[in-house]
Structures are given as C-alpha cells and as structure tokens.
Write a protein that holds these residues in place. Structure first.
Motif, short mmCIF file in Angstrom:
data_model
loop_
_atom_site.label_atom_id
_atom_site.label_comp_id
_atom_site.label_asym_id
_atom_site.label_seq_id
_atom_site.Cartn_x
_atom_site.Cartn_y
_atom_site.Cartn_z
N ARG A 180 34.95 52.98 22.88
CA ARG A 180 34.18 52.87 21.65
C ARG A 180 33.78 51.42 21.44
O ARG A 180 34.63 50.56 21.23
N VAL A 181 32.49 51.14 21.49
CA VAL A 181 31.97 49.78 21.42
C VAL A 181 31.14 49.62 20.15
O VAL A 181 30.20 50.38 19.91
N GLY A 182 31.48 48.61 19.35
CA GLY A 182 30.74 48.34 18.12
C GLY A 182 29.79 47.18 18.28
O GLY A 182 30.02 46.27 19.07
N SER A 183 28.70 47.23 17.52
CA SER A 183 27.68 46.20 17.64
C SER A 183 26.78 46.20 16.42
O SER A 183 26.53 47.26 15.82
N ILE A 184 26.30 45.03 16.05
CA ILE A 184 25.20 44.95 15.10
C ILE A 184 23.89 44.91 15.89
O ILE A 184 23.90 44.90 17.12
N VAL A 185 22.77 44.91 15.18
CA VAL A 185 21.47 44.75 15.83
C VAL A 185 21.26 43.26 16.12
O VAL A 185 21.28 42.43 15.21
N PHE A 186 21.09 42.92 17.39
CA PHE A 186 20.84 41.55 17.81
C PHE A 186 20.25 41.62 19.21
O PHE A 186 20.74 42.39 20.05
N PRO A 187 19.22 40.84 19.51
CA PRO A 187 18.58 40.94 20.83
C PRO A 187 19.54 40.78 22.00
O PRO A 187 19.40 41.49 23.01
N GLY A 188 20.50 39.88 21.88
CA GLY A 188 21.44 39.67 22.98
C GLY A 188 22.37 40.83 23.21
O GLY A 188 23.00 40.93 24.28
N TYR A 189 22.48 41.73 22.23
CA TYR A 189 23.35 42.90 22.35
C TYR A 189 22.59 44.13 22.83
O TYR A 189 23.20 45.20 23.03
N GLU A 190 21.30 44.00 23.02
CA GLU A 190 20.46 45.16 23.32
C GLU A 190 20.63 45.76 24.71
O GLU A 190 20.35 46.95 24.90
N PRO A 191 21.05 45.00 25.75
CA PRO A 191 21.13 45.63 27.07
C PRO A 191 21.95 46.91 27.11
O PRO A 191 21.56 47.87 27.78
#
Length: 316
Positions: free
Chosen positions: A29-40
């Motif tokens: 389970r991986v959490g993330s906000i919206v950010f270009p560097g997190y998009e891959p």
C-alpha cells in the motif's frame, strides 16, 4: 466540492480493512499526494505495468495525511520529501528509503501576487504556506534569504490547492508552493521571488517504506520500483503520450505538463543506487538537512542516519 480530511482517512481505513480479506500476502500500500515527481508510479498503473494484486496506490490531500496513515500502519510506503521522512523517523516511525525520486531544482518556490511591485518591502505581507515540513523548510530558507524574521510576515495556513484560490482572490500577497500549482500560479501572473535552486539538495523526494513491511513485500516492492523506472523511460521516449495520461491528475493541460517537470531532476536506477550507497553525497546532505531542521525547531534531537538507506530492491 470540499473534501474533508477525516472522510479521506476514514475511506482509506475502510479500503485497508477490505484488503484484509485478500490472499495472505496483500498488496503493498503506497500513499502519495499529487506531485509531478511522484507521477511515474501512477503512469505505470495507467500503462498496466503495476498489477493491482501487488501494489495499490492511494492518493491523499497532503503529506501530513500521508505521514499520519504511514505512522499507524494504514500505509506500507509513501512518496515523501526527505524532510518529511526525517520528521517521521524522529517521531518514531521505523522507515527505510528505497528509492530517490527526484531533486527539486526549481519545483518548489515562493511566489508574489502580481499586484506586489518588484522590490517592494515584504514586512507585514500575508503568506500562504502549507503546514508541512517542506513548507516550513521553504519558508525558513526564504526568510533567511530576505533577512526577515518569522513574525514580520502574516502566516496564512493553507493547502497547496487552497493557496491558488487565496492568491486568485487577492487574500494573500505571497505563496509557498510546488508544482503543479506553481504553473497554475504563474498562469495567474504570480512571479517567483525564491525557489529551490537557491537551496540545492535541500528538497529531495524519496520512496520510504515501513521497516516491518520490507520482509513481507520484498517482491511487490521490486515490482513497484521496476515500474517506476520503466515509466520514467516511457516518459523520455514518448513525452506527449505520458503528458496526455498524467495531465488529468496534475490538473494541467497536457502542453503544460513539461513545465511542471522542468524544476525536477529525476535519477535513473543506477544513479538512485549510487546516491543511496554508503559514502554518497546524499547522506551528507541528509545530515545537513537534519541540522537545519534541528536549528529551525522542526526536529527535537539528532539521530544516526547511515542505516536508513536500502538499495536491495532497486533494479540492477
């Protein structure tokens, strides 16, 4: 539509409860906000390279929410800034960095409302800033560069999303922001006063994993990292396709996606491995960042950091 943080976390918890009915080795389970560097990773999911039975991505409204879910075990891993990683570790969350996602070289900035004349005194101005470690690091660095004391600015707590509307309505004079919202703010006429190029290696994004999740999810984590780098390669080979696929999440027209990435240095797997290896400059920069955060009152006491980097799951 207003999204309530409590509802987000309750929904996240419900999703995790359902995951308990899955096979013995549930997805990572991986959490993330919206950010270009997190998009891959999200691009990899869009391309079908991230099997849902191995890796599940959860989008949250802020890294504060992400850190909270990570701390209580609702997430196994998260895409975070290095300072947020340090905050979590100092708060007692056992984490390891398994990948370096990007270095901010202009993707974080302080911008001024277009009505504020260039060179105008900043004392007494209202500044929107997110209550996060990254926001605090950027604000502290900006104040030092401007030779201002914290009490000389009126701090307006807001999320990155909310700050765009605050500036649009003229309710703040300055905004601490990051991509893709910087591109939106510049579209409104805001201009940069300061950005992360002035503080090299200070804002670094990483993939952090709970130590207790590593033995259970070694294979899933390797899958996630391979998908990340495959998506980066796809972005380089077919930038228009990648921009079209990621634009809706970034809330930007596809033609502006490249602008949102311009301030990021995204390493390949070999470079990420080198940066996470013993004796790398990244460890030195992490120690320096810890010192900066201690002096700013963002951390309580120093701790050993050399054992926090783990390269075992990176593609060879």
């Amino acid at each position: 539509m207003t999204i309530n943080r409590r509802h987000i976390l309750q929904g996240l918890g419900a999703a995790f409860s359902l995951a308990g009915c899955a096979p013995p080795v549930r997805p990572l389970r991986v959490g993330s906000i919206v950010f270009p560097g997190y998009e891959p990773l999200f691009l990899a999911r869009e391309l079908g390279w991230l099997p849902a039975d191995q890796v599940r991505l959860f989008e949250l409204m802020s890294n504060t929410d992400t850190l909270r879910a990570l701390a209580v075990g609702q997430l196994d891993a998260a895409q975070l800034t290095l300072d947020e990683f340090l905050t979590a570790v100092h708060d007692g969350v056992e984490l390891r960095i398994v990948n370096v996602l990007d270095l901010s070289e202009g993707a974080d900035a302080v911008l001024a409302h277009p009505r504020l004349p260039a060179g105008a005194p900043l004392a007494g101005k209202r500044i929107a800033v997110e209550e996060s470690a990254a926001g605090a690091v950027m604000l502290t660095s900006f104040l030092q560069a401007q030779q201002l004391q914290p009490e000389q600015l009126q701090r307006i707590p807001s999320t990155l999303v909310e700050s765009v509307e605050l500036l649009r309505r003229g309710e703040v004079d300055l905004v601490v922001s990051a991509e893709p919202w910087i591109t939106q703010l510049e579209g409104l006429g805001a201009r940069r006063l300061f950005d992360s190029r002035a503080i090299p290696w200070r804002i670094v994004d990483v993939l952090a994993v709970r130590s207790d999740a590593l033995p259970l999810h070694a294979g899933h984590l390797a899958t996630a990292l391979k998908a990340h780098f495959d998506a980066l390669a796809h972005w380089q080979r077919q930038p228009e396709d990648a921009a079209r696929r990621t634009a809706p999440r970034l809330q930007l027209p596809p033609k502006q996606v490249a602008n949102a990435l311009r301030g990021l240095r995204q390493p390949d797997a070999a470079t990420a491995r080198r940066w996470l290896s013993p004796g790398s400059p990244l460890l030195e920069r992490t120690l320096t960042l810890q010192t900066v955060m201690l002096k700013a009152g963002l951390l309580r006491q120093p701790r050993e950091l050399a054992d926090l980097f783990d390269t075992r799951y990176l593609p060879t």
